[in-house]
Write a protein that holds these residues in place. Structure first.
Motif, PDB file in Angstrom:
ATOM      1  N   LEU A 238      48.639 -36.420 -26.830  1.00  0.00           N
ATOM      2  CA  LEU A 238      49.042 -35.668 -28.021  1.00  0.00           C
ATOM      3  C   LEU A 238      50.252 -34.776 -27.756  1.00  0.00           C
ATOM      4  N   GLY A 239      51.279 -35.372 -27.186  1.00  0.00           N
ATOM      5  CA  GLY A 239      52.520 -34.652 -26.939  1.00  0.00           C
ATOM      6  C   GLY A 239      52.552 -33.854 -25.655  1.00  0.00           C
ATOM      7  N   HIS A 240      51.470 -33.881 -24.889  1.00  0.00           N
ATOM      8  CA  HIS A 240      51.413 -33.176 -23.616  1.00  0.00           C
ATOM      9  C   HIS A 240      51.451 -34.191 -22.476  1.00  0.00           C
ATOM     10  N   GLU A 241      52.239 -33.892 -21.458  1.00  0.00           N
ATOM     11  CA  GLU A 241      52.306 -34.770 -20.286  1.00  0.00           C
ATOM     12  C   GLU A 241      51.317 -34.283 -19.236  1.00  0.00           C
ATOM     13  N   LEU A 242      50.501 -35.214 -18.771  1.00  0.00           N
ATOM     14  CA  LEU A 242      49.541 -34.924 -17.712  1.00  0.00           C
ATOM     15  C   LEU A 242      49.929 -35.771 -16.513  1.00  0.00           C
ATOM     16  N   LYS A 243      50.319 -35.121 -15.427  1.00  0.00           N
ATOM     17  CA  LYS A 243      50.843 -35.808 -14.260  1.00  0.00           C
ATOM     18  C   LYS A 243      49.729 -36.434 -13.421  1.00  0.00           C
ATOM     19  N   ALA A 244      50.058 -37.567 -12.805  1.00  0.00           N
ATOM     20  CA  ALA A 244      49.131 -38.178 -11.850  1.00  0.00           C
ATOM     21  C   ALA A 244      48.778 -37.162 -10.773  1.00  0.00           C
ATOM     22  N   GLY A 245      47.506 -37.131 -10.409  1.00  0.00           N
ATOM     23  CA  GLY A 245      47.045 -36.196  -9.387  1.00  0.00           C
ATOM     24  C   GLY A 245      46.520 -34.890  -9.928  1.00  0.00           C
ATOM     25  N   THR A 246      46.817 -34.600 -11.209  1.00  0.00           N
ATOM     26  CA  THR A 246      46.257 -33.384 -11.813  1.00  0.00           C
ATOM     27  C   THR A 246      44.940 -33.728 -12.521  1.00  0.00           C
ATOM     28  N   THR A 247      44.244 -32.726 -12.985  1.00  0.00           N
ATOM     29  CA  THR A 247      42.886 -32.905 -13.495  1.00  0.00           C
ATOM     30  C   THR A 247      42.853 -33.767 -14.749  1.00  0.00           C
ATOM     31  N   ALA A 248      42.097 -34.881 -14.667  1.00  0.00           N
ATOM     32  CA  ALA A 248      41.893 -35.764 -15.811  1.00  0.00           C
ATOM     33  C   ALA A 248      40.414 -35.968 -16.103  1.00  0.00           C
ATOM     34  N   GLY A 249      39.548 -35.362 -15.303  1.00  0.00           N
ATOM     35  CA  GLY A 249      38.115 -35.489 -15.522  1.00  0.00           C
ATOM     36  C   GLY A 249      37.377 -34.265 -15.008  1.00  0.00           C
ATOM     37  N   GLN A 250      36.323 -33.884 -15.720  1.00  0.00           N
ATOM     38  CA  GLN A 250      35.490 -32.758 -15.303  1.00  0.00           C
ATOM     39  C   GLN A 250      34.022 -33.125 -15.491  1.00  0.00           C
ATOM     40  N   ARG A 251      33.281 -33.023 -14.411  1.00  0.00           N
ATOM     41  CA  ARG A 251      31.839 -33.258 -14.455  1.00  0.00           C
ATOM     42  C   ARG A 251      31.131 -31.927 -14.218  1.00  0.00           C
ATOM     43  N   TRP A 252      30.468 -31.454 -15.257  1.00  0.00           N
ATOM     44  CA  TRP A 252      29.735 -30.199 -15.192  1.00  0.00           C
ATOM     45  C   TRP A 252      28.235 -30.483 -15.127  1.00  0.00           C
ATOM     46  N   ASN A 253      27.533 -29.699 -14.326  1.00  0.00           N
ATOM     47  CA  ASN A 253      26.066 -29.779 -14.282  1.00  0.00           C
ATOM     48  C   ASN A 253      25.480 -28.375 -14.364  1.00  0.00           C
ATOM     49  N   PHE A 254      24.624 -28.191 -15.345  1.00  0.00           N
ATOM     50  CA  PHE A 254      23.894 -26.936 -15.523  1.00  0.00           C
ATOM     51  C   PHE A 254      22.411 -27.261 -15.326  1.00  0.00           C
ATOM     52  N   VAL A 255      21.826 -26.708 -14.291  1.00  0.00           N
ATOM     53  CA  VAL A 255      20.468 -27.094 -13.906  1.00  0.00           C
ATOM     54  C   VAL A 255      19.574 -25.863 -13.859  1.00  0.00           C
ATOM     55  N   GLY A 256      18.525 -25.889 -14.684  1.00  0.00           N
ATOM     56  CA  GLY A 256      17.521 -24.839 -14.647  1.00  0.00           C
ATOM     57  C   GLY A 256      16.372 -25.262 -13.761  1.00  0.00           C
ATOM     58  N   SER A 257      16.076 -24.464 -12.747  1.00  0.00           N
ATOM     59  CA  SER A 257      15.063 -24.834 -11.759  1.00  0.00           C
ATOM     60  C   SER A 257      13.958 -23.784 -11.682  1.00  0.00           C
ATOM     61  N   ARG A 258      12.761 -24.264 -11.335  1.00  0.00           N
ATOM     62  CA  ARG A 258      11.622 -23.388 -11.082  1.00  0.00           C
ATOM     63  C   ARG A 258      11.078 -23.690  -9.695  1.00  0.00           C
ATOM     64  N   ARG A 259      11.111 -22.677  -8.849  1.00  0.00           N
ATOM     65  CA  ARG A 259      10.675 -22.832  -7.453  1.00  0.00           C
ATOM     66  C   ARG A 259      11.353 -24.030  -6.794  1.00  0.00           C
ATOM     67  N   GLY A 260      12.655 -24.172  -7.076  1.00  0.00           N
ATOM     68  CA  GLY A 260      13.467 -25.207  -6.444  1.00  0.00           C
ATOM     69  C   GLY A 260      13.432 -26.560  -7.112  1.00  0.00           C
ATOM     70  N   ALA A 261      12.543 -26.749  -8.082  1.00  0.00           N
ATOM     71  CA  ALA A 261      12.442 -28.048  -8.765  1.00  0.00           C
ATOM     72  C   ALA A 261      13.260 -28.021 -10.053  1.00  0.00           C
ATOM     73  N   PRO A 262      14.187 -28.963 -10.224  1.00  0.00           N
ATOM     74  CA  PRO A 262      14.988 -28.995 -11.451  1.00  0.00           C
ATOM     75  C   PRO A 262      14.150 -29.433 -12.649  1.00  0.00           C
ATOM     76  N   LEU A 263      14.144 -28.618 -13.703  1.00  0.00           N
ATOM     77  CA  LEU A 263      13.373 -28.946 -14.904  1.00  0.00           C
ATOM     78  C   LEU A 263      14.263 -29.301 -16.086  1.00  0.00           C
ATOM     79  N   ILE A 264      15.420 -28.651 -16.183  1.00  0.00           N
ATOM     80  CA  ILE A 264      16.325 -28.854 -17.314  1.00  0.00           C
ATOM     81  C   ILE A 264      17.726 -29.073 -16.767  1.00  0.00           C
ATOM     82  N   GLU A 265      18.390 -30.133 -17.225  1.00  0.00           N
ATOM     83  CA  GLU A 265      19.754 -30.395 -16.772  1.00  0.00           C
ATOM     84  C   GLU A 265      20.612 -30.808 -17.951  1.00  0.00           C
TER      85      GLU A 265
END
Length: 364
Positions: A238-265
């Motif tokens: 959309l009119g913006h140049e994004l150079k090779a090697g710069t950020t083109a993907g983001q993987r986010w993880n939000f994990v709610g855990s109880r006593r070390g066990a993941p319950l919500i992600e």
């Protein structure tokens, strides 16, 4: 605030992509709602009739950049939909006696900073007003839908929502590039690298707590991880140049855990330019909600302009904007009827389409 048989008086705060869908829906389909004001940020929009701004006939409501003028306008509710939020503005609106419905933030007031929560609660008390927030994700798909499906559960062991989306056609490039920092060096992109990324981190962290608190998960904390991946080639977005090697993907993880066990992600797999890393999980485009428990269940959500006719990519993108807008527009009467204070997605009754199939609305 109580409501009567008269049309509900609504102010539109911000007329961007989502705000435009809110306004056109009200003008085209909601005789029970009267638009009485509009807050805009651009000098080019200042003084322009709200109907004209959204491609409709003039309605006699000039948009304004003057927030004080909006505060002095008599209204039942403000549809608050800016790209960048301001708690001072929201508190001022609530104090002035206006309910607020937003798609932008405040999805789970119980887990925002205590000082902010106290300010909001005091503003609601002073104005006898209510605030509600929803949307898609955070919003319906990470809030309402999991709660609805939980009604068929005996017990829940784990809840996971994956979102896979390419942002290349998202017109709000100020968010894509200035906010989310696509196109920046991958080592610069962290959950707290700038104000907007920190804001995004808080939103999804709060939403994780919302499900945990509502479904009795009793989690100990929410962990946040972010992997930024580089573009393999130069891209034009959309009119913006994004150079090779710069950020083109983001993987986010939000994990709610109880006593070390993941319950919500909550996992988001966001890319631009079709750059999708081979080492990432590969769910279908859209949102995939999985509940492991008794029983286990899975549902996939994809919002398109149509499944039965040919539609342009632009129409499909707009369909998502409509879905975001409708979740709060359809909730307006319920918000105005709710007790003063916080009305979360767990508090309001089932929100359904006002127009539906559109037959004989006058007698409904």
């Amino acid at each position: 605030m109580t409501v009567s048989d008269r049309p509900l008086r609504v102010i539109q705060w911000a007329t961007g992509a989502v705000g435009t869908e809110m306004v056109t829906t009200i003008l085209d389909h909601r005789p029970d709602i009267q638009l009485v004001g509009a807050r805009v940020y651009s000098q080019a929009k200042d003084g322009v009739d709200l109907g004209t701004l959204v491609g409709r006939a003039p309605i006699g409501v000039p948009a304004t950049t003057d927030a004080e003028r909006i505060l002095n306008t008599d209204a039942d509710l403000v549809l608050y939909a800016p790209s960048f939020t301001d708690l001072d503005d929201v508190c001022a609106l609530l104090e002035s006696g206006k309910n607020v419905a937003t798609v932008s933030f405040l999805f789970h007031p119980r887990r925002i900073p205590e000082a902010d929560r106290r300010r909001l609660a005091a503003a609601c008390q002073q104005g006898n007003s209510t605030i509600h927030a929803s949307g898609l994700n955070p919003g319906n798909l990470s809030g309402v839908l999991p709660l609805a499906l939980s009604g068929m559960s005996r017990t829940i062991d784990k809840l996971t929502l994956q979102e896979r989306a390419d942002w290349s056609l998202w017109e709000s490039t100020d968010i894509t590039f200035d906010g989310m920092w696509f196109g920046r060096p991958v080592e610069d992109v962290t959950p707290t690298a700038n104000d907007f990324l920190s804001f995004n981190t808080r939103l999804f962290t709060e939403q994780t707590w919302f499900i945990a608190d509502t479904l009795n998960a009793a989690i100990d904390d929410v962990s946040v991880t972010l992997e930024a991946v580089p573009a393999t080639k130069d891209l034009q977005i959309l009119g913006h140049e994004l150079k090779a090697g710069t950020t083109a993907g983001q993987r986010w993880n939000f994990v709610g855990s109880r006593r070390g066990a993941p319950l919500i992600e909550f996992e988001t797999l966001w890319t631009v330019g079709g750059e999708y890393p081979s080492h990432w999980p590969a769910p279908e485009d859209g949102w995939t909600l999985t509940i492991e428990g008794d029983p286990s269940m899975r549902t996939h959500f994809l919002c398109l302009a149509s499944y039965s006719r040919a539609a342009s990519v632009e129409e499909h993108v707009r369909a998502g904007l409509i879905a975001v807008a409708m979740q709060v527009v359809n909730a307006i009467p319920a918000i105005c009827s709710a007790p003063p204070g916080f009305a979360t997605m767990a508090d309001l009754p089932l929100i359904r389409s006002y127009t539906g199939f559109g037959d004989d609305l006058a007698s409904s």
